[in-house]
Design a protein around this motif. Structure first.
Motif: not given
Length: 221
Positions: A97, A110, A115, A123-124, A127-128, A131, A168, A172, A211
């Motif tokens: 990021v 992102m 992501t 969300v993968k 990737f959590n 975040l 998406r 997020v 993104r």
């Protein structure tokens, strides 16, 4: 001239072509090369949930007050955003990021490849943790409003891309909410393919265009 709490959340349309960024992979400072058209579109879209009507402003301000969120005094805004930026840069090292500072605004880019999986709106799991790190800073700096904006490349139909970008962005926002960021501070929007930051004529350019961007704006007196 003193800015009101409502007016400060309407970001002025200025180009971001000379913004300072940190490469998320090397940690080195670099210049963000963004077309002025895309930059103006991105900035003009950063309304952060407060519409132009007085009644809408009042409703939003009442909601923020009800959530215990106050405004930052005008003279302290620069320092407030400086410290926030420094903490975000530290937490987001090597995350994929990028962090861009433009005046009193901070933009977190992102990339879609880190992501989300291809054509996915979930969300993968990997990737959590990123975040969660962002949420930790946002919870500390409660007078920061957040626009969560989804973007796609030009592959596929306009309607599909718009819906994908919205879903998406919402995913997020939901993740940030799950980590404790108040929904009243977030404005969720999808721009589809309308605001590219690179050419859609190459695979690399299309990847950059896919993104989710978080635009952080201080809530001022």
């Amino acid at each position: 001239m003193k800015r009101t709490a409502g007016s400060v959340l309407l970001a002025s349309a200025v180009a971001l072509s000379a913004c300072s960024t940190i490469n998320p992979y090397t940690g080195e400072k670099q210049t963000s090369k963004v077309t002025s058209g895309a930059a103006i579109g991105a900035v003009s879209g950063a309304l952060i949930g407060i519409a132009t009507s007085d009644s809408a402003k009042q409703r939003k301000e009442r909601a923020l007050a009800g959530a215990g969120i106050g405004a930052v005094a005008g003279g302290g805004v620069g320092y407030y955003m400086d410290v926030q930026e420094a903490k975000l840069r530290e937490k987001l090292k090597s995350s994929g990021v990028s962090v861009t500072r433009d005046g009193d605004r901070i933009v977190l880019n992102m990339p879609g490849n880190v992501t989300f999986d291809s054509d996915s709106t979930q969300v993968k799991s990997s990737f959590n943790s990123v975040l969660e790190s962002v949420a930790q800073v946002l919870k500390e700096y409660k007078s920061t409003m957040i626009q969560v904006a989804g973007h796609t490349d030009s592959t596929g139909g306009d309607r599909y891309n718009m819906l994908l970008s919205q879903q998406r962005a919402q995913a997020v926002a939901n993740s940030l909410g799950g980590f404790g960021v108040q929904a009243v501070r977030m404005d969720v929007v999808g721009f589809g393919e309308t605001q590219p930051i690179a050419s859609n004529g190459s695979a690399d350019g299309r990847q950059q265009n896919r993104r989710v961007e978080l635009t952080l704006i201080p809530y001022e007196e």
